[in-house]
Design an enzyme around this catalytic site. Structure first.
Site, PDB file in Angstrom:
ATOM      1  N   LYS A 145      10.564 -18.387   2.862  1.00  0.00           N
ATOM      2  CA  LYS A 145      10.748 -16.913   1.986  1.00  0.00           C
ATOM      3  C   LYS A 145      11.474 -17.308   0.866  1.00  0.00           C
ATOM      4  O   LYS A 145      12.354 -18.198   0.564  1.00  0.00           O
ATOM      5  CB  LYS A 145      11.604 -16.166   2.979  1.00  0.00           C
ATOM      6  CG  LYS A 145      12.039 -14.845   2.377  1.00  0.00           C
ATOM      7  CD  LYS A 145      12.890 -14.006   3.174  1.00  0.00           C
ATOM      8  CE  LYS A 145      13.266 -12.780   2.718  1.00  0.00           C
ATOM      9  NZ  LYS A 145      14.212 -12.016   3.360  1.00  0.00           N
ATOM     10  N   ASP A 183      15.531 -13.835   9.352  1.00  0.00           N
ATOM     11  CA  ASP A 183      15.473 -14.299   8.098  1.00  0.00           C
ATOM     12  C   ASP A 183      16.850 -15.054   7.770  1.00  0.00           C
ATOM     13  O   ASP A 183      17.679 -14.393   7.345  1.00  0.00           O
ATOM     14  CB  ASP A 183      15.241 -13.146   7.025  1.00  0.00           C
ATOM     15  CG  ASP A 183      13.748 -12.651   7.214  1.00  0.00           C
ATOM     16  OD1 ASP A 183      13.199 -12.686   8.370  1.00  0.00           O
ATOM     17  OD2 ASP A 183      13.311 -12.184   6.372  1.00  0.00           O
ATOM     18  N   LYS A 197       6.792 -16.126   3.041  1.00  0.00           N
ATOM     19  CA  LYS A 197       6.965 -14.402   2.495  1.00  0.00           C
ATOM     20  C   LYS A 197       7.834 -14.357   1.045  1.00  0.00           C
ATOM     21  O   LYS A 197       8.500 -15.035   0.700  1.00  0.00           O
ATOM     22  CB  LYS A 197       8.071 -13.841   3.359  1.00  0.00           C
ATOM     23  CG  LYS A 197       8.683 -12.502   3.257  1.00  0.00           C
ATOM     24  CD  LYS A 197       9.626 -12.342   4.203  1.00  0.00           C
ATOM     25  CE  LYS A 197      10.509 -10.928   4.047  1.00  0.00           C
ATOM     26  NZ  LYS A 197      11.238 -10.361   4.966  1.00  0.00           N
TER      27      LYS A 197
END
Length: 226
Positions: A161, A95, A191
């Site tokens: 995300k 991430d 996400k």
């Protein structure tokens, strides 16, 4: 996802997260044990804790970690090397935080090249791109958020995300997830992370289009399902 998921269905969408700087190896071992008990998709820990998470999970648990965290203002090659080291240590998902300042300045080429450097360094590994949606919506506009999502897609990301969960601007919101879902059109995962503390929060974000949730309060969220 529309409607209320079962406990098992919701757990299977969760990255059970511990990114506090004061976390110890014992804390990570406890996180992994809880993750196994709850049946979550993965754990997400700081880069230095990846080996501990892998060891605690005996290699049978997906381990995500963060890169360029939490500011995103690291030099691109540093982000790439951080990602390479994390994967070598056993991380299965990365991430990364974008260059938020570049995005706010409208320098989308810089945002794209930053993502591409990490992408090329870890080909074949799931890459989630943290856009700090609350910052982009608060200091720019919806178009900027959509453009950054398009850039992430073009650069080879697997997910966009919402948030690090560490920025004072805030975390995930239904508005942001809706816009991000529209921008990527099902081609990438979305996400939601940051400030998701109840089952009501989680369900609203899933209904808005989130396909993964980053939770530090996983048990509380799951226990809140009626």
């Amino acid at each position: 996802m529309q409607g209320q998921p079962t406990r098992k269905q919701l757990a299977a969408l969760v990255d059970h997260t511990l990114l506090k700087s004061e976390a110890t190896h014992a804390d990570v071992a406890a996180l992994v044990a809880e993750a196994v008990e709850l049946g979550v998709y993965a754990v997400c820990v700081s880069p230095s804790m990846v080996p501990a998470a892998v060891e605690a999970g005996a290699g049978g648990l997906r381990v995500a970690t963060v890169v360029g965290f939490p500011s995103g203002e690291h030099v691109s090659i540093v982000k790439a090397q951080e990602a390479v080291q994390a994967v070598a240590s056993g991380a299965t998902e990365i991430d990364m935080v974008i260059a938020v300042g570049a995005a706010l300045a409208g320098d989308l080429d810089a945002v794209r090249s930053d993502i591409e450097m990490v992408r090329s360094a870890i080909a074949g590994v799931v890459l989630k791109v943290i856009v700090e949606s609350a910052v982009l919506l608060g200091q720019a506009n919806e178009r900027t958020l959509a453009e950054v999502c398009h850039v992430a897609e073009a650069a080879g990301a697997d997910f966009v995300k919402t948030s690090t969960g560490f920025h004072p601007a805030g975390g995930a919101s239904v508005r942001a997830v809706t816009l991000m879902t529209e921008a990527v059109g099902g081609r990438l995962g979305v996400k939601a992370s940051g400030g998701i503390r109840t089952a009501v929060d989680a369900i609203a974000l899933l209904d808005a289009g989130a396909t993964r949730l980053g939770l530090s309060s996983t048990r509380e969220v799951l226990d809140g399902l009626s």
